[in-house]
Design a protein around this motif. Structure first.
Motif, PDB file in Angstrom:
ATOM      1  N   LEU A  48       0.748  -1.188  -0.058  1.00  0.00           N
ATOM      2  CA  LEU A  48       0.053  -0.006  -0.054  1.00  0.00           C
ATOM      3  C   LEU A  48       0.812   1.290   0.018  1.00  0.00           C
ATOM      4  N   LEU A  49       0.636   2.104  -1.009  1.00  0.00           N
ATOM      5  CA  LEU A  49       1.486   3.435  -0.888  1.00  0.00           C
ATOM      6  C   LEU A  49       0.537   4.235  -0.301  1.00  0.00           C
ATOM      7  N   GLU A  50       1.050   4.808   0.869  1.00  0.00           N
ATOM      8  CA  GLU A  50       0.328   5.639   1.861  1.00  0.00           C
ATOM      9  C   GLU A  50       0.417   7.173   1.262  1.00  0.00           C
ATOM     10  N   ARG A  51      -0.508   7.661   0.929  1.00  0.00           N
ATOM     11  CA  ARG A  51      -0.648   8.933   0.598  1.00  0.00           C
ATOM     12  C   ARG A  51      -0.844  10.167   1.684  1.00  0.00           C
ATOM     13  N   PRO A  52      -0.653  11.219   1.779  1.00  0.00           N
ATOM     14  CA  PRO A  52      -0.772  12.235   3.042  1.00  0.00           C
ATOM     15  C   PRO A  52      -1.834  11.703   3.932  1.00  0.00           C
ATOM     16  N   LEU A  53      -3.067  11.663   3.461  1.00  0.00           N
ATOM     17  CA  LEU A  53      -4.308  11.511   4.308  1.00  0.00           C
ATOM     18  C   LEU A  53      -4.370  10.168   5.082  1.00  0.00           C
ATOM     19  N   LEU A  54      -3.849   9.127   4.516  1.00  0.00           N
ATOM     20  CA  LEU A  54      -3.757   7.827   5.078  1.00  0.00           C
ATOM     21  C   LEU A  54      -2.600   7.906   6.123  1.00  0.00           C
ATOM     22  N   LYS A  55      -1.404   8.558   5.816  1.00  0.00           N
ATOM     23  CA  LYS A  55      -0.574   8.808   6.570  1.00  0.00           C
ATOM     24  C   LYS A  55      -0.751   9.469   7.948  1.00  0.00           C
ATOM     25  N   ALA A  56      -1.634  10.387   7.611  1.00  0.00           N
ATOM     26  CA  ALA A  56      -2.136  11.248   9.002  1.00  0.00           C
ATOM     27  C   ALA A  56      -2.909  10.375   9.813  1.00  0.00           C
ATOM     28  N   ILE A  57      -3.767   9.606   9.070  1.00  0.00           N
ATOM     29  CA  ILE A  57      -4.791   8.641   9.995  1.00  0.00           C
ATOM     30  C   ILE A  57      -3.823   7.599  10.607  1.00  0.00           C
ATOM     31  N   LEU A  58      -2.867   6.957   9.846  1.00  0.00           N
ATOM     32  CA  LEU A  58      -2.204   5.754  10.760  1.00  0.00           C
ATOM     33  C   LEU A  58      -1.206   6.205  11.411  1.00  0.00           C
ATOM     34  N   ALA A  59      -0.954   7.467  11.362  1.00  0.00           N
ATOM     35  CA  ALA A  59       0.418   7.855  12.511  1.00  0.00           C
ATOM     36  C   ALA A  59       0.086   7.404  13.898  1.00  0.00           C
ATOM     37  N   PRO A  60       0.988   7.061  14.499  1.00  0.00           N
ATOM     38  CA  PRO A  60       0.968   6.165  15.770  1.00  0.00           C
ATOM     39  C   PRO A  60       0.351   7.580  16.763  1.00  0.00           C
ATOM     40  N   ARG A  61       0.785   8.706  16.763  1.00  0.00           N
ATOM     41  CA  ARG A  61       0.558   9.840  17.602  1.00  0.00           C
ATOM     42  C   ARG A  61       0.041  10.968  16.689  1.00  0.00           C
ATOM     43  N   LYS A  62      -0.493  11.989  17.466  1.00  0.00           N
ATOM     44  CA  LYS A  62      -1.181  12.993  16.888  1.00  0.00           C
ATOM     45  C   LYS A  62      -0.280  13.800  16.077  1.00  0.00           C
ATOM     46  N   VAL A  63      -0.536  13.861  14.690  1.00  0.00           N
ATOM     47  CA  VAL A  63       0.151  14.667  13.770  1.00  0.00           C
ATOM     48  C   VAL A  63      -0.619  16.034  13.370  1.00  0.00           C
ATOM     49  N   VAL A  64       0.114  16.749  12.453  1.00  0.00           N
ATOM     50  CA  VAL A  64      -0.541  17.954  12.101  1.00  0.00           C
ATOM     51  C   VAL A  64      -0.780  17.649  10.616  1.00  0.00           C
ATOM     52  N   LEU A  65      -2.137  17.689  10.031  1.00  0.00           N
ATOM     53  CA  LEU A  65      -2.231  17.521   8.799  1.00  0.00           C
ATOM     54  C   LEU A  65      -2.610  18.850   8.106  1.00  0.00           C
ATOM     55  N   LEU A  66      -1.706  19.324   7.125  1.00  0.00           N
ATOM     56  CA  LEU A  66      -1.813  20.557   6.584  1.00  0.00           C
ATOM     57  C   LEU A  66      -2.531  20.137   4.967  1.00  0.00           C
ATOM     58  N   ILE A  67      -3.671  20.727   4.773  1.00  0.00           N
ATOM     59  CA  ILE A  67      -4.308  20.495   3.394  1.00  0.00           C
ATOM     60  C   ILE A  67      -4.020  22.039   2.766  1.00  0.00           C
ATOM     61  N   ASP A  68      -3.097  21.960   2.108  1.00  0.00           N
ATOM     62  CA  ASP A  68      -2.579  23.428   1.578  1.00  0.00           C
ATOM     63  C   ASP A  68      -3.526  23.595   0.053  1.00  0.00           C
ATOM     64  N   GLU A  69      -4.027  24.881   0.069  1.00  0.00           N
ATOM     65  CA  GLU A  69      -4.451  25.399  -1.031  1.00  0.00           C
ATOM     66  C   GLU A  69      -5.865  24.673  -1.625  1.00  0.00           C
ATOM     67  N   ILE A  70      -6.643  24.371  -0.763  1.00  0.00           N
ATOM     68  CA  ILE A  70      -7.659  23.229  -1.006  1.00  0.00           C
ATOM     69  C   ILE A  70      -8.360  23.908  -2.097  1.00  0.00           C
ATOM     70  N   ASP A  71      -8.510  25.220  -2.388  1.00  0.00           N
ATOM     71  CA  ASP A  71      -9.134  25.958  -3.369  1.00  0.00           C
ATOM     72  C   ASP A  71      -8.730  25.702  -4.746  1.00  0.00           C
ATOM     73  N   LYS A  72      -7.421  25.117  -4.949  1.00  0.00           N
ATOM     74  CA  LYS A  72      -6.862  24.486  -6.219  1.00  0.00           C
ATOM     75  C   LYS A  72      -7.549  23.273  -6.482  1.00  0.00           C
ATOM     76  N   ALA A  73      -8.092  22.323  -5.473  1.00  0.00           N
ATOM     77  CA  ALA A  73      -8.494  21.106  -5.896  1.00  0.00           C
ATOM     78  C   ALA A  73      -9.730  21.325  -6.350  1.00  0.00           C
ATOM     79  N   ASP A  74     -10.379  20.039  -6.976  1.00  0.00           N
ATOM     80  CA  ASP A  74     -11.810  20.224  -7.601  1.00  0.00           C
ATOM     81  C   ASP A  74     -12.641  20.265  -6.746  1.00  0.00           C
ATOM     82  N   GLU A  75     -14.096  20.410  -7.009  1.00  0.00           N
ATOM     83  CA  GLU A  75     -15.168  20.243  -6.025  1.00  0.00           C
ATOM     84  C   GLU A  75     -15.415  18.819  -5.606  1.00  0.00           C
TER      85      GLU A  75
END
Lengths: 421, 290
Positions: free
Chosen positions: B112-139
């Protein structure tokens, strides 16, 4: 006063809703929870409510005004100097006048034109930012001033307000609200029908246009660029797999063929639709780089090439502004004089009410044009219920164009443009 | 560690992030209520920096998801490592393994290739998830994100449901290239970060470029502030201000005069039009910022 705080907050939320801020039930619950953890010290409580309730910076001035009127009572606010607020407001109110004198700033100009209505809301903000230190005196929490690095500098900040009055800081900070003021401005102007514009409203709308232009540019750009990666290119994938002993490790995709579009805008600028046409022309001109070519024409009873130079419409030749619209003749002119620009890549946008003053509508020419173009879009600033009444030839044009959309106000225009792309 | 307003305030100070009550309160609430924080504001006002500072404050990892047009679940959440699976299949074939074993193998976490979201979910401790420039992504992606942010769990058909042990701290940033959906706004706390006022920017300069004489720092802050008022294509960001003041230090500028500014203006303004516009008014601006 023994009312529970929750009641006050519910009232406050209701007040915000009444002022046009959209707040869901979930958000008002969030606000309660936010206050629960943030405590009741006034500045922090205000920021907590703001973070939970205000999701659009354009609503921030409304929030500030309402907050000041709801939560000024002594129970939670140990403001030792209740008059300070009014006094500072006075100072900054004075600057409103001075910034209006600076001609090169459209945002401040528009704010000044809005006059009394916005001034009291806007002055709250800059005051708070530049002299965040000054706020420390408002707060009932003495710990604040020592801990907040900004507030640590309070003495100088305070003298800046009291001593210099028209200090450049204040002048400048006020202008920080350029984008927000423009947004608020847009909200106010977008539902006003073009037909009832006065020169003042036209100016306001032009200020707001910058925002629209950005939105439209982005949307259009996204639409035109979408799906650069298309279907799987089977042959290239197989060929690449030869390097890996037949394993298709690299997948290749067939790129979509780039679409080139030419935009031709044909705008009626006779008296009744003058403002609408100018605004729409300017808006479309802003997106010129998304098209391969863009040509603008204006007309009344004749055709003239249009260009925008520094925000001013330049037309060649000059049109007789007192003539009456003649769509039929203009269609004839464009079809015979510029046959080269009408081809399969052309999207033609026509702006006008289609009132032909009983002259021949020449739907046949428009039909020929439509058959040569990729699409013909007609934007009609008249309200749909009036289409086809009196000397309107719009119903016969409707049959030959691809889209006929209303654009009576900036809001309708936005919706129509979104529809097209 | 207990989250208090004082903790946040001290943490920001420690991370050398100069800010105001509004930012502090919003960060504190995001931590205390465990809600995502949506930050908007002009480019270069320090939105992304908030997430970095948060990570430093909580002494944890920053997981960054940079949004762009066409970003999809495969890039944001997870993807099967297709190449590795193919190789495994080939190897298995040579060893004569049966499909049951193989399929069990190739659909395990190793592939499984962990992309950022999954990485943040599976991290053993609390991490900071930065979703940068969400306005650039599609609806469509925004809708998907809503679901992920609500539950912090992901269903991978072959593996079952993966749940976050600790809810990550989520920071979203937007430049307002397009309007975000109401639904997303509703679920987030909102913070608008504008360019700092002159006083605040002067403090930032003094903190980050201590070699610059105080007087020049104040003048520089005023000048940059005045430049932002001009109708520019791109207003100078805080980072550019800092680069510029560093350049002034390197050049040994003792006096912020027209010549000094003109020779270094390229650090602040990156468009030819902007430079032309500013240069015409430079003398006035400098005179005013004295």
């Amino acid at each position: 006063m023994t009312r529970p705080l929750s009641d006050l907050i519910i009232e406050f939320v209701a007040g915000l809703r009444a002022a046009g801020v959209r707040i869901s039930v979930a958000e008002s619950l969030d606000a309660m929870r936010a206050i629960g953890v943030a405590g009741l010290a006034l500045p922090r409580m205000r920021e907590a409510l703001r973070a939970a309730l205000i999701k659009d910076e354009a609503d921030s001035p409304i929030f500030d005004t309402l907050f000041a009127s709801y939560f000024r009572g002594p129970p939670h606010d140990s403001d030792p100097n209740p008059k300070s607020r009014g006094m500072r407001a006075g100072v900054i109110g004075g600057q409103g006048g001075s910034s209006a004198a600076a001609p090169e700033r459209p945002a401040s100009k528009s704010a000044a034109e809005k006059g009394v209505q916005t001034d009291p809301t806007e002055q709250d903000e800059p005051e708070e930012r530049s002299t965040a230190p000054g706020r420390a005196s408002d707060s009932g929490d003495p710990g604040d001033s020592s801990e907040n690095p900004v507030e640590a500098g309070s003495p100088e900040g305070a003298t800046a307000v009291a001593g210099r009055g028209f200090s450049p800081e204040h002048h400048d900070d006020r202008d920080h609200h350029g984008p927000d003021a423009a947004l608020a401005n847009l909200r106010r102007i977008e539902s006003v029908p073009f037909a009832s514009y006065s020169p003042l409203e036209y100016d306001l709308a032009r200020d707001a246009l910058a925002i629209l232009r950005r939105r439209w540019q982005t949307r259009l750009g996204r639409r035109l660029r979408r799906a650069r990666r298309g279907r799987l290119d089977f042959r290239r994938t197989i060929r690449a797999s030869l390097q890996h002993g037949g394993l298709p490790l690299e997948r290749h995709f067939r790129a979509r063929r780039p679409r080139h579009l030419d935009l031709v805008v044909l705008a009626d600028i006779s008296g009744s639709v003058h403002y609408a046409s100018l605004l729409i022309l300017e808006l479309l001109a802003g997106a010129a780089r998304e098209f391969r070519r863009m040509r603008g024409f204006v007309f009344i009873d004749r055709l003239a090439a249009a260009d925008f130079e520094r925000g001013h419409l330049v037309m060649t030749p000059h049109l007789d502004m007192y003539a009456r619209s003649d769509f039929g003749r203009v269609f004839g002119e464009i079809a015979s004089a510029h046959p080269d620009i009408l081809n399969r890549a052309t999207v033609m946008v026509i702006l006008g009410v289609g009132r032909n003053n009983k002259r021949p509508p020449r739907t046949d020419i428009l039909q020929t044009i439509a058959s040569r173009c990729r699409a013909v879009v007609w934007l009609n600033p008249e309200p749909p219920e009036r289409w086809g009444t009196g000397d309107s030839a719009i119903e016969s044009y409707r049959r030959v164009v691809d889209f006929l959309l209303p654009c009576g106000s900036l809001r309708e225009l936005q919706a129509s443009l979104v529809n097209i792309i | 560690m207990e989250i208090t307003a004082e903790f946040v305030s001290a943490g920001l100070k420690r991370a050398r992030y100069i800010t105001n009550e509004r930012v502090e309160t919003a960060i504190f609430l995001a931590l205390a209520l465990e809600q995502p924080l949506l930050i908007e504001g002009p480019a270069g006002a320090g939105k992304t920096e908030v997430a970095k500072v948060l990570a430093a404050m909580l002494e944890t990892q920053l997981v960054r998801l940079q949004c762009y047009e066409g970003l999809d679940e495969a890039r944001a959440l997870y993807e099967w490592n297709y190449q590795k699976q193919l190789l495994r299949l080939q190897a298995g074939e040579h060893q004569g393994q049966r499909w049951e074993e193989l399929s069990h193998d190739i659909f395990s976490r190793d592939y499984l290739l962990e992309r950022p979201l999954l990485k943040a979910i599976l991290a053993p401790r609390k991490v900071v998830l930065l979703i940068d420039e969400i306005d650039k992504a599609d609806e469509e992606f925004e809708a998907f994100l809503l679901e992920a942010l609500a539950e912090f769990q992901v269903s991978v058909p072959e593996l079952g449901t993966l749940r976050a042990a600790e809810r990550p701290v989520v920071v979203l940033t937007s430049n307002r290239a397009r309007e975000l959906s109401e639904a997303l706004r509703r679920r987030c706390l909102h913070l608008f970060i504008d360019f700092p006022g002159i006083e605040q920017e002067r403090k930032i300069i003094e903190l980050k470029v201590p070699d610059l004489p105080e007087r020049i720092a104040a003048e520089a802050a005023r000048l940059v502030n005045a430049l932002r008022k001009l109708d520019l294509k791109k207003a100078p960001s805080i980072a550019e201000t800092l680069d510029w003041t560093r350049a002034l230090v390197r050049l040994g500028v003792r006096e912020l005069d027209t010549a000094a500014v003109r020779s270094t203006i390229g650090v602040l303004l990156k468009h030819e039009d902007d430079r032309n516009r500013a240069e015409g008014k430079l003398a006035t601006l400098i005179g005013r910022s004295r």
